[in-house]
Design an enzyme around this catalytic site. Structure first.
Site, PDB file in Angstrom:
ATOM      1  N   LYS A   1       0.841  -1.201   0.000  1.00  0.00           N
ATOM      2  CA  LYS A   1       0.000   0.000   0.000  1.00  0.00           C
ATOM      3  C   LYS A   1       0.880   1.255   0.000  1.00  0.00           C
ATOM      4  O   LYS A   1       0.615   2.213  -0.728  1.00  0.00           O
ATOM      5  CB  LYS A   1      -0.955  -0.018   1.203  1.00  0.00           C
ATOM      6  CG  LYS A   1      -2.062  -1.047   1.019  1.00  0.00           C
ATOM      7  CD  LYS A   1      -2.851  -1.358   2.278  1.00  0.00           C
ATOM      8  CE  LYS A   1      -3.794  -2.534   1.994  1.00  0.00           C
ATOM      9  NZ  LYS A   1      -4.522  -2.998   3.161  1.00  0.00           N
TER      10      LYS A   1
ATOM     11  N   GLN B   1      -4.740  -1.563   9.289  1.00  0.00           N
ATOM     12  CA  GLN B   1      -4.602  -2.878   8.670  1.00  0.00           C
ATOM     13  C   GLN B   1      -5.267  -3.951   9.548  1.00  0.00           C
ATOM     14  O   GLN B   1      -5.000  -4.041  10.741  1.00  0.00           O
ATOM     15  CB  GLN B   1      -3.108  -3.200   8.456  1.00  0.00           C
ATOM     16  CG  GLN B   1      -2.844  -4.507   7.755  1.00  0.00           C
ATOM     17  CD  GLN B   1      -3.384  -4.530   6.320  1.00  0.00           C
ATOM     18  OE1 GLN B   1      -3.251  -3.565   5.571  1.00  0.00           O
ATOM     19  NE2 GLN B   1      -4.015  -5.630   5.943  1.00  0.00           N
TER      20      GLN B   1
ATOM     21  N   ASP C   1     -11.026   2.521   3.421  1.00  0.00           N
ATOM     22  CA  ASP C   1     -11.330   1.088   3.244  1.00  0.00           C
ATOM     23  C   ASP C   1     -12.821   0.872   2.967  1.00  0.00           C
ATOM     24  O   ASP C   1     -13.218  -0.201   2.519  1.00  0.00           O
ATOM     25  CB  ASP C   1     -10.946   0.305   4.511  1.00  0.00           C
ATOM     26  CG  ASP C   1      -9.631  -0.453   4.350  1.00  0.00           C
ATOM     27  OD1 ASP C   1      -9.252  -0.741   3.197  1.00  0.00           O
ATOM     28  OD2 ASP C   1      -9.002  -0.755   5.381  1.00  0.00           O
TER      29      ASP C   1
END
Ligand code: NAP
Length: 284
Positions: A52, A96, A119
């Site tokens: 990422k 995460q 997200d």
């Protein structure tokens, strides 16, 4: 011969488009910065986090990294997310997953500001998706819509069957297909006669989490098959939820594993980061 849907190529196309857009937005003073938070040092999570950060660097999005020890408490993590919510230099926040067992992931997801929820997991983002309001889209399903569109596969009016109803893949996938005017069925572990249901599909999306589970018996002749699964087979090679060799000859188009859905998730995360810049642009 089935069309092989090339997620690597399509994800590169998207990242290159985003790179240009970020440059253009940068020239008029709009910048983005993604905060990436990792708790503990699970090796798989470290790989995802690094990928990422690399994608941010490629596109020209700033990133700030927070690597916290495994023993971080839930309160400490909530406090960090609240600080990042308030930090005007941070546009997107990514925590995460999975988090260590002593931290309530749902509470952390709900703490992230819906305006920075790149997200797309916050209940506000989920609600916006279902009612058709603008908002952050869950990255893997959004990537699948791009794979279909950019491969010239129409969704409107098609029988779409999604196998799996998780919050991160199956449910948002169903919502996005519905938004594209597909006729959507969601199957799960309590579905009766899964083969019969799956065989109705013009577009079959498989997110079941079971290695090579879907064989030719589940697939209508000429269907499009999208495999979300990600596993290691007995030879330690990556494979999906679909038995590719068995299913491919019966499809009109199919995603491979690796190189299908996988690369799209990061591309769409980057798109969500750029979305925060587009929003700045609209507000100014
Ligand atoms: P998950 O949370 O484990 O959900 C699996 C879903 O499949 C559940 O809804 C479950 O039904 C259903 N299911 C399980 N066994 C079934 C059966 N025998 N018949 C019918 N349905 C069944 O998995 P997930 O997070 O959605 O992930 C699915 C797969 O995609 C995994 O392999 C994961 O590694 C992969 N994945 C890949 C990416 C990527 O970027 N490529 C991203 C996310 C996930 P119930 O709800 O009834 O239990």
């Amino acid at each position: 011969m089935a069309q092989l849907i090339d997620g690597k190529k399509i994800s590169k196309q998207i990242k290159d488009e985003l790179k240009e857009e970020v440059q253009r937005l940068g020239e008029i003073g709009k910048n983005a910065c993604l905060a990436v938070v990792q708790v503990g040092n699970d090796p798989a999570s470290s790989v995802y986090v690094n990928n990422k950060k690399k994608a941010c660097a490629y596109i020209g999005i700033g990133s700030k990294s927070y690597e916290l020890p495994e023993a971080t408490t839930e309160e400490e993590l909530v406090a960090l997310v609240e600080d990042l919510n308030a930090d005007e230099t941070v546009n997107g926040i990514l925590v995460q997953l999975p988090l260590p067992a002593h931290i309530d992931a749902d509470r952390i997801i709900r703490t992230i500001s819906p305006d920075k929820d790149v997200d797309g997991f916050h209940p506000v983002s989920v609600g916006r998706l279902w009612i058709g309001e603008k908002g952050f889209l869950s990255c893997t399903p959004a990537g699948i819509i791009q794979l279909l569109k950019r491969s010239g596969i129409a969704i409107e009016g098609k029988e779409c069957v999604v196998i799996g109803r998780s919050n991160i893949v199956g449910k948002p996938m169903a919502a996005l297909l519905l938004r594209e005017n597909g006729t959507v069925t969601v199957a799960h572990s309590r579905t009766k006669d899964l083969k019969e249901v799956a065989k109705r599909a013009d577009i079959l999306i498989v997110a079941i989490g079971k290695k090579k589970f879907i064989t030719a018996e589940y697939v209508k002749e000429g269907a499009v098959v999208i495999d979300v699964g990600m596993h290691r087979d007995e030879n330690n090679h990556l494979c999906g939820d679909v038995d590719f060799e068995d299913v491919e000859p019966h499809t009109s188009a199919i995603t491979p594993v690796p190189g299908g859905v996988g690369p799209m998730t990061i591309a769409m995360l980057m798109d969500n980061c750029v979305e925060t810049m587009r929003t700045q642009e609209e507000r100014s």
